[in-house]
Design a protein around this motif. Structure first.
Motif, mmCIF file in Angstrom:
data_model
loop_
_atom_site.group_PDB
_atom_site.id
_atom_site.type_symbol
_atom_site.label_atom_id
_atom_site.label_comp_id
_atom_site.label_asym_id
_atom_site.label_seq_id
_atom_site.Cartn_x
_atom_site.Cartn_y
_atom_site.Cartn_z
ATOM 1 N N ARG A 128 0.395 15.409 1.393
ATOM 2 C CA ARG A 128 1.771 14.941 1.184
ATOM 3 C C ARG A 128 2.032 13.637 1.926
ATOM 4 O O ARG A 128 2.680 12.731 1.402
ATOM 5 N N LEU A 129 1.535 13.546 3.142
ATOM 6 C CA LEU A 129 1.745 12.323 3.921
ATOM 7 C C LEU A 129 1.056 11.124 3.277
ATOM 8 O O LEU A 129 1.610 10.023 3.226
ATOM 9 N N LEU A 130 -0.143 11.345 2.770
ATOM 10 C CA LEU A 130 -0.851 10.255 2.110
ATOM 11 C C LEU A 130 -0.122 9.796 0.847
ATOM 12 O O LEU A 130 -0.133 8.612 0.508
ATOM 13 N N GLY A 131 0.527 10.721 0.150
ATOM 14 C CA GLY A 131 1.313 10.343 -1.018
ATOM 15 C C GLY A 131 2.464 9.416 -0.650
ATOM 16 O O GLY A 131 2.723 8.420 -1.326
ATOM 17 N N ASP A 132 3.154 9.745 0.449
ATOM 18 C CA ASP A 132 4.253 8.886 0.910
ATOM 19 C C ASP A 132 3.725 7.541 1.397
ATOM 20 O O ASP A 132 4.344 6.496 1.174
ATOM 21 N N VAL A 133 2.579 7.555 2.068
ATOM 22 C CA VAL A 133 1.984 6.301 2.541
ATOM 23 C C VAL A 133 1.586 5.428 1.360
ATOM 24 O O VAL A 133 1.772 4.198 1.382
ATOM 25 N N ASP A 134 1.039 6.022 0.306
ATOM 26 C CA ASP A 134 0.667 5.262 -0.886
ATOM 27 C C ASP A 134 1.893 4.583 -1.496
ATOM 28 O O ASP A 134 1.823 3.423 -1.933
ATOM 29 N N ARG A 135 3.004 5.301 -1.558
ATOM 30 C CA ARG A 135 4.229 4.713 -2.109
ATOM 31 C C ARG A 135 4.715 3.557 -1.238
ATOM 32 O O ARG A 135 5.108 2.506 -1.751
ATOM 33 N N LEU A 136 4.689 3.732 0.077
ATOM 34 C CA LEU A 136 5.081 2.649 0.983
ATOM 35 C C LEU A 136 4.204 1.422 0.766
ATOM 36 O O LEU A 136 4.696 0.290 0.692
ATOM 37 N N GLN A 137 2.914 1.657 0.674
ATOM 38 C CA GLN A 137 1.980 0.551 0.504
ATOM 39 C C GLN A 137 2.215 -0.176 -0.811
ATOM 40 O O GLN A 137 2.158 -1.410 -0.876
ATOM 41 N N GLN A 138 2.484 0.571 -1.864
ATOM 42 C CA GLN A 138 2.701 -0.057 -3.162
ATOM 43 C C GLN A 138 3.977 -0.886 -3.164
ATOM 44 O O GLN A 138 4.011 -1.990 -3.729
ATOM 45 N N ILE A 139 5.043 -0.375 -2.543
ATOM 46 C CA ILE A 139 6.286 -1.132 -2.491
ATOM 47 C C ILE A 139 6.078 -2.443 -1.745
ATOM 48 O O ILE A 139 6.481 -3.517 -2.203
ATOM 49 N N VAL A 140 5.452 -2.370 -0.580
ATOM 50 C CA VAL A 140 5.226 -3.577 0.227
ATOM 51 C C VAL A 140 4.348 -4.569 -0.530
ATOM 52 O O VAL A 140 4.630 -5.777 -0.565
ATOM 53 N N THR A 141 3.274 -4.081 -1.151
ATOM 54 C CA THR A 141 2.373 -4.963 -1.890
ATOM 55 C C THR A 141 3.089 -5.662 -3.034
ATOM 56 O O THR A 141 2.936 -6.881 -3.237
ATOM 57 N N ASP A 142 3.895 -4.912 -3.792
ATOM 58 C CA ASP A 142 4.584 -5.503 -4.935
ATOM 59 C C ASP A 142 5.672 -6.479 -4.502
ATOM 60 O O ASP A 142 5.882 -7.512 -5.156
ATOM 61 N N VAL A 143 6.389 -6.173 -3.425
ATOM 62 C CA VAL A 143 7.419 -7.101 -2.928
ATOM 63 C C VAL A 143 6.774 -8.420 -2.510
ATOM 64 O O VAL A 143 7.278 -9.504 -2.821
ATOM 65 N N LEU A 144 5.657 -8.353 -1.805
ATOM 66 C CA LEU A 144 4.965 -9.568 -1.377
ATOM 67 C C LEU A 144 4.432 -10.353 -2.573
ATOM 68 O O LEU A 144 4.493 -11.590 -2.602
ATOM 69 N N TYR A 145 3.898 -9.653 -3.567
ATOM 70 C CA TYR A 145 3.384 -10.337 -4.758
ATOM 71 C C TYR A 145 4.524 -11.031 -5.501
ATOM 72 O O TYR A 145 4.391 -12.187 -5.928
#
Length: 303
Positions: A128-145
């Motif tokens: 479950r924690l890795l799922g939330d971390v994946d979502r955080l990472q995707q949001i940050v990556t897409d905002v920067l892109y």
């Protein structure tokens, strides 16, 4: 007597010349001062405009002389700058809001595990924690892109054959549904391959996520325009929501409106990439009843 008369005449002429030069200089000074008054007003107003408040505009003289055109251009530039800053601030605000949810979930799960260590299944918790971390990472990556494309635009373009580009892009995907291809050969555009690939990938992700059985990609030329079309047979998008779907982190009532499992920025990134390439993107109903995303780009080598 002749010498005396000549000296008097020269003195009179000299005095008149000095007076004429003085009057001419004064008149010139007044005229230049009046002409530069609008420029000074523009300078003073620009000096008062700050990055925190870009809503002010400089005084715009009437007419169509150089000063009036300068004022209009400056106000147009301020308007574009104000819009860009507003969009950037809104993106940061929306991203902050989106990040709170997975962060809150992480904290809650960790606190529960700490309070009840004997009742916590470690592997399940980590999943479950890795799922939330994946979502955080995707949001940050897409905002920067997204911020990067908006800041730099489509820099480093090269000629891209759309039919071959689509085929090559699909080779690296593992989609649940097969993609039907309707590709006209020889349709080329001037594009940044990485950016165009990101836009196409996001459109395909969206179509795969919402399709029932059919996803398709079409490439064709119409006049001086290249068309890249992605369609599906899903629930479609209501007509009032077809412009909103490209906004950042948009939430609509329709099931399609929520980019489930994604960052909520996929279609926004596609729209920004297309605009950076001088194109347009729109959504309408597909022949199969779902949604059709139509990207229009200038043909390569066509001014």
């Amino acid at each position: 007597m002749a010498i005396h008369r000549t000296g008097w005449v020269d003195t009179a002429i000299g005095a008149e010349t000095v007076t004429l030069i003085t009057l001419t200089g004064a008149a010139t000074w007044m005229l230049v001062g009046q002409a530069l008054e609008p420029v000074d007003a523009i300078r003073a107003q620009l000096a008062e405009i700050t990055f925190n408040d870009l809503s002010d505009r400089i005084p715009q003289p009437s007419g169509d002389d150089e000063v009036a055109r300068l004022a209009r251009t400056a106000n147009q530039t301020l308007g574009r700058l104000e819009e860009a800053v507003h969009v950037r601030r809104q993106t940061v605000s929306d991203a902050t809001h989106e990040l709170r949810t997975p962060l809150a979930g992480l904290r809650l799960q960790l606190e529960e595990a700490r309070l009840h260590p004997g009742e916590t299944e470690l592997l399940e918790l980590l999943d479950r924690l890795l799922g939330d971390v994946d979502r955080l990472q995707q949001i940050v990556t897409d905002v920067l892109y997204l911020a990067g494309v908006e800041a730099t635009g489509a820099v480093g373009r090269e000629q891209v054959d759309l039919a071959e580009f689509v085929r090559r892009g699909l080779k690296h995907r593992r989609d649940p549904l097969p993609t039907q291809l309707f590709l006209q050969e020889g349709v080329t555009v001037d594009a940044v391959p990485d950016q165009l690939g990101r836009a196409l990938g996001n459109l395909l992700d969206n179509a795969q996520r919402h399709a029932d059985q059919t996803v398709g990609v079409e490439v064709r030329a119409e006049g001086d325009t290249a068309l890249l079309v992605v369609f599906d047979d899903g629930s479609g998008i209501a007509e009032p929501d077809r412009d909103k779907i490209f906004e950042r982190f948009i939430r609509l009532d329709a099931a399609r409106s929520r980019d489930r499992g994604g960052s909520g920025l996929g279609l926004a990134i596609a729209a920004v990439v297309v605009r950076a390439h001088g194109g347009t993107i729109r959504v309408q109903e597909s022949p199969t009843g779902g949604a059709t995303f139509e990207v229009q780009l200038p043909l390569g080598g066509v001014s």
